[in-house]
Structure formats: C-alpha cells, structure tokens
Design a protein around this motif. Structure first.
Motif, PDB file in Angstrom:
ATOM      1  N   GLY A  17       0.827  -1.210   0.000  1.00  0.00           N
ATOM      2  CA  GLY A  17       0.000   0.000   0.000  1.00  0.00           C
ATOM      3  C   GLY A  17       0.863   1.262   0.000  1.00  0.00           C
ATOM      4  N   LEU A  18       1.910   1.252   0.814  1.00  0.00           N
ATOM      5  CA  LEU A  18       2.837   2.389   0.843  1.00  0.00           C
ATOM      6  C   LEU A  18       3.530   2.569  -0.501  1.00  0.00           C
ATOM      7  CD1 LEU A  18       4.468   2.109   4.382  1.00  0.00           C
ATOM      8  CD2 LEU A  18       3.002   3.924   3.531  1.00  0.00           C
ATOM      9  N   LEU A  19       3.972   1.475  -1.100  1.00  0.00           N
ATOM     10  CA  LEU A  19       4.639   1.558  -2.409  1.00  0.00           C
ATOM     11  C   LEU A  19       3.692   2.082  -3.492  1.00  0.00           C
ATOM     12  CD1 LEU A  19       6.812  -1.691  -2.429  1.00  0.00           C
ATOM     13  CD2 LEU A  19       7.600   0.672  -2.307  1.00  0.00           C
ATOM     14  N   VAL A  20       2.435   1.649  -3.472  1.00  0.00           N
ATOM     15  CA  VAL A  20       1.449   2.112  -4.447  1.00  0.00           C
ATOM     16  C   VAL A  20       1.192   3.606  -4.240  1.00  0.00           C
ATOM     17  CG1 VAL A  20      -0.988   1.942  -5.109  1.00  0.00           C
ATOM     18  CG2 VAL A  20       0.370  -0.128  -4.832  1.00  0.00           C
ATOM     19  N   THR A  21       1.028   4.008  -2.983  1.00  0.00           N
ATOM     20  CA  THR A  21       0.799   5.424  -2.678  1.00  0.00           C
ATOM     21  C   THR A  21       1.998   6.264  -3.117  1.00  0.00           C
ATOM     22  OG1 THR A  21      -0.524   4.760  -0.771  1.00  0.00           O
ATOM     23  CG2 THR A  21       0.222   7.044  -0.835  1.00  0.00           C
ATOM     24  N   TRP A  22       3.208   5.779  -2.801  1.00  0.00           N
ATOM     25  CA  TRP A  22       4.430   6.491  -3.193  1.00  0.00           C
ATOM     26  C   TRP A  22       4.530   6.593  -4.717  1.00  0.00           C
ATOM     27  CZ3 TRP A  22       8.887   4.656  -5.719  1.00  0.00           C
ATOM     28  CH2 TRP A  22       9.948   5.555  -5.748  1.00  0.00           C
ATOM     29  N   SER A  23       4.184   5.529  -5.432  1.00  0.00           N
ATOM     30  CA  SER A  23       4.234   5.523  -6.903  1.00  0.00           C
ATOM     31  C   SER A  23       3.246   6.529  -7.486  1.00  0.00           C
ATOM     32  CB  SER A  23       3.913   4.126  -7.441  1.00  0.00           C
ATOM     33  OG  SER A  23       4.867   3.210  -7.004  1.00  0.00           O
ATOM     34  N   ILE A  24       2.038   6.562  -6.955  1.00  0.00           N
ATOM     35  CA  ILE A  24       1.014   7.492  -7.461  1.00  0.00           C
ATOM     36  C   ILE A  24       1.451   8.932  -7.211  1.00  0.00           C
ATOM     37  CG2 ILE A  24      -1.357   8.315  -7.105  1.00  0.00           C
ATOM     38  CD1 ILE A  24      -2.146   5.370  -6.604  1.00  0.00           C
ATOM     39  N   ILE A  25       1.937   9.207  -6.007  1.00  0.00           N
ATOM     40  CA  ILE A  25       2.396  10.563  -5.701  1.00  0.00           C
ATOM     41  C   ILE A  25       3.572  10.943  -6.597  1.00  0.00           C
ATOM     42  CG2 ILE A  25       3.493  11.974  -3.904  1.00  0.00           C
ATOM     43  CD1 ILE A  25       1.729  10.473  -1.861  1.00  0.00           C
ATOM     44  N   SER A  26       4.489  10.014  -6.826  1.00  0.00           N
ATOM     45  CA  SER A  26       5.641  10.285  -7.696  1.00  0.00           C
ATOM     46  C   SER A  26       5.195  10.593  -9.118  1.00  0.00           C
ATOM     47  CB  SER A  26       6.595   9.095  -7.702  1.00  0.00           C
ATOM     48  OG  SER A  26       7.132   8.881  -6.432  1.00  0.00           O
ATOM     49  N   ILE A  27       4.228   9.838  -9.623  1.00  0.00           N
ATOM     50  CA  ILE A  27       3.725  10.068 -10.984  1.00  0.00           C
ATOM     51  C   ILE A  27       3.067  11.448 -11.070  1.00  0.00           C
ATOM     52  CG2 ILE A  27       1.981   9.339 -12.658  1.00  0.00           C
ATOM     53  CD1 ILE A  27       2.672   6.438 -11.875  1.00  0.00           C
ATOM     54  N   ILE A  28       2.287  11.804 -10.060  1.00  0.00           N
ATOM     55  CA  ILE A  28       1.635  13.123 -10.046  1.00  0.00           C
ATOM     56  C   ILE A  28       2.691  14.226 -10.034  1.00  0.00           C
ATOM     57  CG2 ILE A  28       0.238  14.691  -8.639  1.00  0.00           C
ATOM     58  CD1 ILE A  28      -1.421  12.222  -7.805  1.00  0.00           C
ATOM     59  N   ILE A  29       3.710  14.091  -9.212  1.00  0.00           N
ATOM     60  CA  ILE A  29       4.768  15.101  -9.147  1.00  0.00           C
ATOM     61  C   ILE A  29       5.500  15.210 -10.473  1.00  0.00           C
ATOM     62  CG2 ILE A  29       7.017  15.619  -8.098  1.00  0.00           C
ATOM     63  CD1 ILE A  29       5.853  14.557  -5.452  1.00  0.00           C
ATOM     64  N   ILE A  30       5.810  14.091 -11.089  1.00  0.00           N
ATOM     65  CA  ILE A  30       6.514  14.107 -12.379  1.00  0.00           C
ATOM     66  C   ILE A  30       5.665  14.768 -13.452  1.00  0.00           C
ATOM     67  CG2 ILE A  30       7.355  12.614 -14.243  1.00  0.00           C
ATOM     68  CD1 ILE A  30       8.339  10.686 -12.010  1.00  0.00           C
ATOM     69  N   VAL A  31       4.368  14.449 -13.510  1.00  0.00           N
ATOM     70  CA  VAL A  31       3.478  15.048 -14.510  1.00  0.00           C
ATOM     71  C   VAL A  31       3.366  16.556 -14.298  1.00  0.00           C
ATOM     72  CG1 VAL A  31       1.082  15.161 -15.281  1.00  0.00           C
ATOM     73  CG2 VAL A  31       2.195  12.942 -15.000  1.00  0.00           C
ATOM     74  N   VAL A  32       3.175  16.973 -13.053  1.00  0.00           N
ATOM     75  CA  VAL A  32       3.064  18.408 -12.770  1.00  0.00           C
ATOM     76  C   VAL A  32       4.370  19.115 -13.107  1.00  0.00           C
ATOM     77  CG1 VAL A  32       2.834  20.084 -10.893  1.00  0.00           C
ATOM     78  CG2 VAL A  32       1.248  18.170 -11.058  1.00  0.00           C
ATOM     79  N   TRP A  33       5.480  18.549 -12.743  1.00  0.00           N
ATOM     80  CA  TRP A  33       6.783  19.158 -13.011  1.00  0.00           C
ATOM     81  C   TRP A  33       7.057  19.242 -14.510  1.00  0.00           C
ATOM     82  CZ3 TRP A  33      11.458  16.724 -14.760  1.00  0.00           C
ATOM     83  CH2 TRP A  33      12.572  17.573 -14.720  1.00  0.00           C
ATOM     84  N   ALA A  34       6.679  18.204 -15.251  1.00  0.00           N
ATOM     85  CA  ALA A  34       6.937  18.180 -16.690  1.00  0.00           C
ATOM     86  C   ALA A  34       6.049  19.158 -17.449  1.00  0.00           C
ATOM     87  CB  ALA A  34       6.732  16.768 -17.232  1.00  0.00           C
ATOM     88  N   THR A  35       4.855  19.425 -16.958  1.00  0.00           N
ATOM     89  CA  THR A  35       3.933  20.300 -17.686  1.00  0.00           C
ATOM     90  C   THR A  35       3.951  21.737 -17.197  1.00  0.00           C
ATOM     91  OG1 THR A  35       2.113  19.687 -16.215  1.00  0.00           O
ATOM     92  CG2 THR A  35       2.357  18.418 -18.249  1.00  0.00           C
ATOM     93  N   SER A  36       4.646  22.019 -16.108  1.00  0.00           N
ATOM     94  CA  SER A  36       4.659  23.395 -15.597  1.00  0.00           C
ATOM     95  C   SER A  36       5.584  24.255 -16.455  1.00  0.00           C
ATOM     96  CB  SER A  36       5.130  23.421 -14.138  1.00  0.00           C
ATOM     97  OG  SER A  36       6.489  23.064 -14.073  1.00  0.00           O
ATOM     98  N   PRO A  37       5.251  25.541 -16.605  1.00  0.00           N
ATOM     99  CA  PRO A  37       6.105  26.426 -17.398  1.00  0.00           C
ATOM    100  C   PRO A  37       7.426  26.657 -16.668  1.00  0.00           C
ATOM    101  CG  PRO A  37       4.417  27.684 -16.284  1.00  0.00           C
ATOM    102  CD  PRO A  37       4.109  26.228 -16.031  1.00  0.00           C
ATOM    103  N   ASP A  38       8.425  27.026 -17.456  1.00  0.00           N
ATOM    104  CA  ASP A  38       9.731  27.286 -16.858  1.00  0.00           C
ATOM    105  C   ASP A  38       9.622  28.495 -15.948  1.00  0.00           C
ATOM    106  OD1 ASP A  38      10.878  25.214 -18.212  1.00  0.00           O
ATOM    107  OD2 ASP A  38      11.447  26.436 -19.938  1.00  0.00           O
ATOM    108  N   LEU A  39      10.054  28.338 -14.751  1.00  0.00           N
ATOM    109  CA  LEU A  39      10.021  29.437 -13.798  1.00  0.00           C
ATOM    110  C   LEU A  39      11.362  30.149 -13.835  1.00  0.00           C
ATOM    111  CD1 LEU A  39       8.281  27.630 -10.824  1.00  0.00           C
ATOM    112  CD2 LEU A  39       7.250  29.110 -12.526  1.00  0.00           C
ATOM    113  N   LYS A  40      11.294  31.473 -13.907  1.00  0.00           N
ATOM    114  CA  LYS A  40      12.513  32.257 -13.952  1.00  0.00           C
ATOM    115  C   LYS A  40      13.010  32.476 -12.531  1.00  0.00           C
ATOM    116  CE  LYS A  40      10.876  34.812 -17.922  1.00  0.00           C
ATOM    117  NZ  LYS A  40      10.505  36.125 -18.441  1.00  0.00           N
ATOM    118  N   GLY A  41      14.292  32.583 -12.428  1.00  0.00           N
ATOM    119  CA  GLY A  41      14.866  32.884 -11.134  1.00  0.00           C
ATOM    120  C   GLY A  41      14.646  34.352 -10.803  1.00  0.00           C
ATOM    121  N   SER A  42      14.744  34.673  -9.534  1.00  0.00           N
ATOM    122  CA  SER A  42      14.517  36.058  -9.121  1.00  0.00           C
ATOM    123  C   SER A  42      15.576  36.987  -9.708  1.00  0.00           C
ATOM    124  CB  SER A  42      14.502  36.156  -7.602  1.00  0.00           C
ATOM    125  OG  SER A  42      15.763  35.769  -7.070  1.00  0.00           O
ATOM    126  N   ALA A  43      16.805  36.492  -9.889  1.00  0.00           N
ATOM    127  CA  ALA A  43      17.858  37.331 -10.470  1.00  0.00           C
ATOM    128  C   ALA A  43      17.525  37.682 -11.920  1.00  0.00           C
ATOM    129  CB  ALA A  43      19.206  36.613 -10.396  1.00  0.00           C
TER     130      ALA A  43
END
Length: 109
Positions: A17-43
């Motif tokens: 159950g923990l591994l399945v939960t960890w896998s689902i959360i990891s997939i969600i994070i990867i999808v969100v990270w891959a589809t988010s626009p490039d964020l500029k640094g404050s500098a």
C-alpha cells in the motif's frame, strides 16, 4: 503460526500500500513538473525589470525631447503666421492705395 502468518500478510499489504501510494504521488509530481512552465529565477526577473525600467526611462526622455521640439515648432509657426498676417495687411494697404491712385488718374484722364 497462523497468527505470525497473518501479521506478515498485514505487513506485506501495508508495504505494498505504501509503495502504491508512493508511486502514485511520484507520478503526479513528475506530470506536474513536466507540464509546468519554466520558472525564472529572481535574479533573471530583476535583470529584466532593470532593463525594462531603463528602456522606459529612455522612452520618457525621448518623449520629453520630442515634446519640447514640437512645442518650439508650434511657437515658431505661430510667429510666422502672425508675421504673414501683418505682411498681408501691409500689402492690402498698398493695394488699396494703388487702386485709389489709379482711380484718381482715370478720373483726371
């Protein structure tokens, strides 16, 4: 032993159950990270803001120069218009004088 088998079965289900939960959360994070626009640094944002501010100040200075030049041209044009109006009135006076003299000469003849 049945009790030990049940405990290991529960532990196994918990780990899965923990591994399945960890896998689902990891997939969600990867999808969100891959589809988010490039964020500029404050500098980079500060540098772009500085550049845009400099361009704006340059444009404001150019606007002030152009405005002053145009106001000067308007003033010169008004002065020229006044001078031409005076010249027209002067020529009109000469023309009236000439017409009067011509009329007098015609009457004498």
């Amino acid at each position: 032993m049945a009790n030990g088998s049940e405990n290991s079965n529960k532990v196994l289900k918990g780990v899965i159950g923990l591994l399945v939960t960890w896998s689902i959360i990891s997939i969600i994070i990867i999808v969100v990270w891959a589809t988010s626009p490039d964020l500029k640094g404050s500098a980079q944002c500060r540098a772009e803001l500085r550049d845009m501010t400099m361009k704006l100040e340059g444009a404001k200075a150019q606007f002030r120069e152009n405005k002053m030049a145009l106001e000067e041209q308007v003033l010169e044009a008004r002065e020229e218009q006044d001078r031409l109006k005076e010249k027209i009135l002067q020529l009109d006076g000469h023309l009236n004088t000439t017409n009067t003299m011509l009329e007098q000469c015609r009457q004498k003849n």
